[in-house]
Scaffold this active site. Structure first.
Site, PDB file in Angstrom:
ATOM      1  N   HIS A  59      -1.309  96.824   0.914  1.00  0.00           N
ATOM      2  CA  HIS A  59      -0.770  96.209   2.138  1.00  0.00           C
ATOM      3  C   HIS A  59      -1.857  95.587   3.014  1.00  0.00           C
ATOM      4  CE1 HIS A  59       3.287  97.345   1.274  1.00  0.00           C
ATOM      5  NE2 HIS A  59       2.973  98.631   1.168  1.00  0.00           N
ATOM      6  N   LYS A 119      21.686  97.728  31.764  1.00  0.00           N
ATOM      7  CA  LYS A 119      22.544  98.906  31.979  1.00  0.00           C
ATOM      8  C   LYS A 119      22.344  99.933  30.865  1.00  0.00           C
ATOM      9  CE  LYS A 119      25.586 101.820  33.378  1.00  0.00           C
ATOM     10  NZ  LYS A 119      26.855 102.061  32.814  1.00  0.00           N
ATOM     11  N   GLU A 149      18.749 107.750  32.158  1.00  0.00           N
ATOM     12  CA  GLU A 149      19.608 108.829  32.665  1.00  0.00           C
ATOM     13  C   GLU A 149      19.568 110.035  31.696  1.00  0.00           C
ATOM     14  OE1 GLU A 149      23.570 107.387  33.885  1.00  0.00           O
ATOM     15  OE2 GLU A 149      24.414 109.067  32.762  1.00  0.00           O
ATOM     16  N   ALA A 209      42.443 101.811  35.227  1.00  0.00           N
ATOM     17  CA  ALA A 209      42.048 103.214  35.082  1.00  0.00           C
ATOM     18  C   ALA A 209      41.089 103.553  36.223  1.00  0.00           C
ATOM     19  CB  ALA A 209      41.416 103.430  33.706  1.00  0.00           C
ATOM     20  N   HIS A 250      19.212 101.716  31.583  1.00  0.00           N
ATOM     21  CA  HIS A 250      19.501 102.643  32.686  1.00  0.00           C
ATOM     22  C   HIS A 250      20.089 103.937  32.136  1.00  0.00           C
ATOM     23  CE1 HIS A 250      22.542 104.534  35.236  1.00  0.00           C
ATOM     24  NE2 HIS A 250      21.826 104.202  36.282  1.00  0.00           N
ATOM     25  N   ASN A 251      21.042 103.824  31.241  1.00  0.00           N
ATOM     26  CA  ASN A 251      21.684 105.026  30.703  1.00  0.00           C
ATOM     27  C   ASN A 251      20.719 105.839  29.845  1.00  0.00           C
ATOM     28  OD1 ASN A 251      23.894 103.774  31.896  1.00  0.00           O
ATOM     29  ND2 ASN A 251      25.305 104.522  30.344  1.00  0.00           N
ATOM     30  N   LYS A 298      28.437 109.305  24.983  1.00  0.00           N
ATOM     31  CA  LYS A 298      29.363 108.208  24.681  1.00  0.00           C
ATOM     32  C   LYS A 298      28.672 107.065  23.958  1.00  0.00           C
ATOM     33  CE  LYS A 298      33.006 108.518  28.157  1.00  0.00           C
ATOM     34  NZ  LYS A 298      33.394 107.832  29.426  1.00  0.00           N
ATOM     35  N   SER A 301      26.962 100.923  37.360  1.00  0.00           N
ATOM     36  CA  SER A 301      26.645 102.361  37.302  1.00  0.00           C
ATOM     37  C   SER A 301      26.997 103.039  38.614  1.00  0.00           C
ATOM     38  CB  SER A 301      25.164 102.598  37.026  1.00  0.00           C
ATOM     39  OG  SER A 301      24.900 103.988  37.099  1.00  0.00           O
ATOM     40  N   GLY A 302      27.454 104.257  38.503  1.00  0.00           N
ATOM     41  CA  GLY A 302      27.741 105.035  39.703  1.00  0.00           C
ATOM     42  C   GLY A 302      29.014 105.836  39.561  1.00  0.00           C
TER      43      GLY A 302
HETATM   44  P1  NDP Z   1      38.799 103.642  30.170  1.00  0.00           P
HETATM   45  O1  NDP Z   1      37.511 103.410  29.504  1.00  0.00           O
HETATM   46  O2  NDP Z   1      39.510 104.907  29.948  1.00  0.00           O
HETATM   47  O3  NDP Z   1      39.779 102.420  29.803  1.00  0.00           O
HETATM   48  C1  NDP Z   1      41.121 102.410  30.209  1.00  0.00           C
HETATM   49  C2  NDP Z   1      41.600 100.996  30.394  1.00  0.00           C
HETATM   50  O4  NDP Z   1      41.438 100.249  29.179  1.00  0.00           O
HETATM   51  C3  NDP Z   1      43.069 100.939  30.743  1.00  0.00           C
HETATM   52  O5  NDP Z   1      43.264  99.909  31.654  1.00  0.00           O
HETATM   53  C4  NDP Z   1      43.703 100.629  29.394  1.00  0.00           C
HETATM   54  O6  NDP Z   1      44.961 100.025  29.485  1.00  0.00           O
HETATM   55  C5  NDP Z   1      42.707  99.666  28.832  1.00  0.00           C
HETATM   56  N1  NDP Z   1      42.842  99.553  27.393  1.00  0.00           N
HETATM   57  C6  NDP Z   1      42.613 100.506  26.476  1.00  0.00           C
HETATM   58  N2  NDP Z   1      42.850 100.036  25.236  1.00  0.00           N
HETATM   59  C7  NDP Z   1      43.231  98.745  25.383  1.00  0.00           C
HETATM   60  C8  NDP Z   1      43.582  97.713  24.474  1.00  0.00           C
HETATM   61  N3  NDP Z   1      43.570  97.922  23.154  1.00  0.00           N
HETATM   62  N4  NDP Z   1      43.913  96.500  24.977  1.00  0.00           N
HETATM   63  C9  NDP Z   1      43.878  96.280  26.308  1.00  0.00           C
HETATM   64  N5  NDP Z   1      43.563  97.215  27.204  1.00  0.00           N
HETATM   65  C10 NDP Z   1      43.220  98.426  26.754  1.00  0.00           C
HETATM   66  O7  NDP Z   1      38.662 103.412  31.765  1.00  0.00           O
HETATM   67  P2  NDP Z   1      37.479 103.722  32.784  1.00  0.00           P
HETATM   68  O8  NDP Z   1      38.004 103.299  34.084  1.00  0.00           O
HETATM   69  O9  NDP Z   1      36.939 105.094  32.628  1.00  0.00           O
HETATM   70  O10 NDP Z   1      36.311 102.750  32.331  1.00  0.00           O
HETATM   71  C11 NDP Z   1      36.474 101.352  32.286  1.00  0.00           C
HETATM   72  C12 NDP Z   1      35.202 100.733  31.746  1.00  0.00           C
HETATM   73  O11 NDP Z   1      34.130 101.011  32.631  1.00  0.00           O
HETATM   74  C13 NDP Z   1      34.787 101.280  30.383  1.00  0.00           C
HETATM   75  O12 NDP Z   1      34.228 100.252  29.609  1.00  0.00           O
HETATM   76  C14 NDP Z   1      33.730 102.300  30.732  1.00  0.00           C
HETATM   77  O13 NDP Z   1      32.823 102.520  29.678  1.00  0.00           O
HETATM   78  C15 NDP Z   1      33.062 101.638  31.921  1.00  0.00           C
HETATM   79  N6  NDP Z   1      32.372 102.520  32.853  1.00  0.00           N
HETATM   80  C16 NDP Z   1      32.857 103.732  33.155  1.00  0.00           C
HETATM   81  C17 NDP Z   1      32.187 104.575  34.015  1.00  0.00           C
HETATM   82  C18 NDP Z   1      32.753 105.886  34.367  1.00  0.00           C
HETATM   83  O14 NDP Z   1      32.078 106.630  35.088  1.00  0.00           O
HETATM   84  N7  NDP Z   1      33.946 106.214  33.920  1.00  0.00           N
HETATM   85  C19 NDP Z   1      30.925 104.174  34.643  1.00  0.00           C
HETATM   86  C20 NDP Z   1      30.537 102.856  34.329  1.00  0.00           C
HETATM   87  C21 NDP Z   1      31.219 102.072  33.449  1.00  0.00           C
HETATM   88  P3  NDP Z   1      46.303 100.929  29.321  1.00  0.00           P
HETATM   89  O15 NDP Z   1      46.454 101.642  30.613  1.00  0.00           O
HETATM   90  O16 NDP Z   1      47.364  99.956  29.051  1.00  0.00           O
HETATM   91  O17 NDP Z   1      46.033 101.880  28.169  1.00  0.00           O
END
Ligand code: NDP
Length: 475
Positions: free
Chosen positions: A450, A182, A189, A11, A185-186, A259, A128-129
């Protein structure tokens, strides 16, 4: 050619981190539960990155040099557990499985213990970022075995943001330490963002226009308040809505999302008995904003002033608000860092607070000029709390009058400023020679025996409240 790292989860975050590794000359293998996302990433970036696309977990594992390094960037919670269950049986003694998602640190602790017996190093990494940081250099907070950091650290330091050439990545401590930091940090934030919102609300209540306020933030961003969040605030304020011609902010619904990481910070502060009121108030402020039934029911009923501030000297008022924002920010950082200090004690982590402040100076959402000063203060002095730092003692002393004037105006006008006011309550509590806690102790002894302690004698005491009111020494 074998890959030096595997990234699981294609993702936004995973694909950008994988590209970042590749941009730093690392061979990267990628995997996603559903292959379409991998295909999509390959069609867009396969050529420039030289990614190895794995169709199955087995293929990913086979494509990595040993000890293997696999970084998961998947949804926090059950998805992370499912991904661990998929990969752990395929890994060998000494391999490193990294969770770069926003995991709750207690989950990281649990997962680390579960994988330790198998000889797998489980590393919980705070990243983070956002999307931009993932691609161009995030702030990275790794927790796990010191041994695993030897193999993993150089890669993470490569892709991290740099501040004057120094990587914004440092080993934090064992098991959940990285995710704990982390989380804090949030939390910070949240309070930074709420504080900026309060400054905006006060300036607007004083009759300033959105473009004027945007310019004020731009001006503030050249001084002590210099930070990413102040910078983007001006940009958000400048945006004009194409549909209405109004500032975009005036058509955005005033219900803040969350979140969960901010509320974790507040929950853990309660659990560990740390006063984190400014950060907790920023979480509650989002909660009240997002409670439409409550607001709809109360808004027409509750009486008070009309929420406008009449200012005689505009520049002086703006300066007071700036001081209130800066002081509240310092208090929120001091509370967050105090939670890290107490968390480290609780869990046996050897966390270097100066180093934490250092890696927050670039890449992450709370990056700010203040963090350079904080890291220098921690490095130069042995501080229990940030507010002890000599230069901050002086500056807080200089701004506290403006901070109080701001809150006096806010309260008179009926403009809520929960972070500004709770931070000031903390400041005043911390400097009070005596808190009314003596009365609470008296009450507790009255209704629940107490006991209490005396200021003039060691031991524990109880007064026979329901009898002759004599005092007995318990121990
Ligand atoms: P998401 O949190 O939307 O997660 C999507 C990914 O998780 C996809 O690869 C998906 O696979 C997989 N997934 C979902 N459900 C399952 C499951 N049951 N089993 C296996 N894989 C699964 O993606 P982000 O890129 O936004 O974030 C990734 C992580 O980074 C998260 O933990 C998030 O909290 C953290 N994060 C995000 C930030 C941001 O700015 N977005 C910043 C810092 C950290 P599939 O494609 O097959 O569904």
């Amino acid at each position: 050619e074998l890959a030096s790292i595997g990234v699981v989860g294609m993702a936004v975050m995973g694909s950008n981190l994988a590209r970042n590794f590749a941009n730093h000359g690392h061979k990267v293998a990628i995997f996603n539960r559903s292959y379409e996302k991998t295909e999509h990433v390959m069609s867009k970036y396969g050529e420039e990155t030289g990614f190895i696309a794995a169709k199955t977990p087995e293929e990913l594992v086979a494509s990595l040099e040993k000890p293997r390094r696999i970084m998961m960037m998947v949804k926090a919670g059950a998805a992370t557990d499912a991904t661990i269950d998929t990969f752990a049986p395929l890994l060998e003694d000494g391999d490193i499985l990294i969770d770069g998602g926003n995991a709750f640190y207690k989950d990281t602790q649990r997962r680390e213990i579960a994988l330790r017996d198998q000889g797998i190093h489980f590393v919980g990494v705070g990243v983070s970022g956002g999307e931009e940081g993932a691609l161009n250099g995030p702030s990275i907070m790794p927790g796990g075995s010191a041994h695993s950091y030897e193999f993993l650290g150089p890669l993470l330091e490569d892709i991290s943001a740099k501040y004057n050439g120094e990587p914004c990545c440092t080993y934090i401590g064992t098991d959940g330490a990285g995710h704990f930091v982390k989380m804090v940090h949030n939390g910070i934030e949240y309070s930074d963002m709420q504080g900026i919102g309060e400054a905006f609300a006060l300036l607007r209540a004083a009759g300033l226009t959105v473009p004027e306020i945007s310019d004020i933030f731009r001006e503030w961003n050249t001084g002590e308040l210099d930070s990413y969040l102040i910078e983007i605030t001006s940009e958000v304020l400048d945006q004009v809505d194409a549909k209405t011609g109004q500032p975009l902010i005036d058509v955005i619904v005033d219900a803040a999302g969350q979140k969960g990481t901010g509320s974790w910070t507040a929950q853990i502060a309660l659990e560990l008995g740390v006063d984190l009121n400014a950060i907790a108030e920023s979480v509650f402020a989002r909660s009240v904003s997002s409670a439409p039934e409550l607001r709809k029911a109360l808004q027409p009923l509750l009486q008070g002033p009309d929420q406008t501030i009449k200012v005689e000297d505009r520049d002086a008022f703006v300066e007071d608000v700036r001081q209130a924002l800066w002081a509240s920010k310092v208090v929120a950082y001091s509370q967050g860092l105090d939670l890290i200090r107490v968390g480290a004690q609780e869990y046996g982590w050897d966390i270097d607070v100066a180093a934490v402040a250092k890696i927050w100076r670039a890449g992450c959402i709370i990056r700010a000029k203040l963090l350079d000063r904080i890291s220098n203060e921690y490095a130069a002095n042995s501080l229990t709390n940030l507010l002890e730092a000599p230069s901050l003692v002086e500056d807080m002393g200089n701004v506290q009058a403006g901070w109080r004037r701001t809150l006096t105006r806010a309260i008179e006008a009926g403009v809520a400023a929960p972070v500004f006011s709770s931070a000031l309550a903390y400041y005043d509590s911390a400097r009070s020679p005596r808190l009314p806690a003596f009365l609470i102790q008296g009450q507790r002894d009255f209704f629940g025996a107490h006991t209490y302690k005396r200021i003039d004698e060691d031991g524990t005491f109880h007064t026979e409240w329901s009898a002759d009111r004599s005092e007995t020494k318990i121990s």
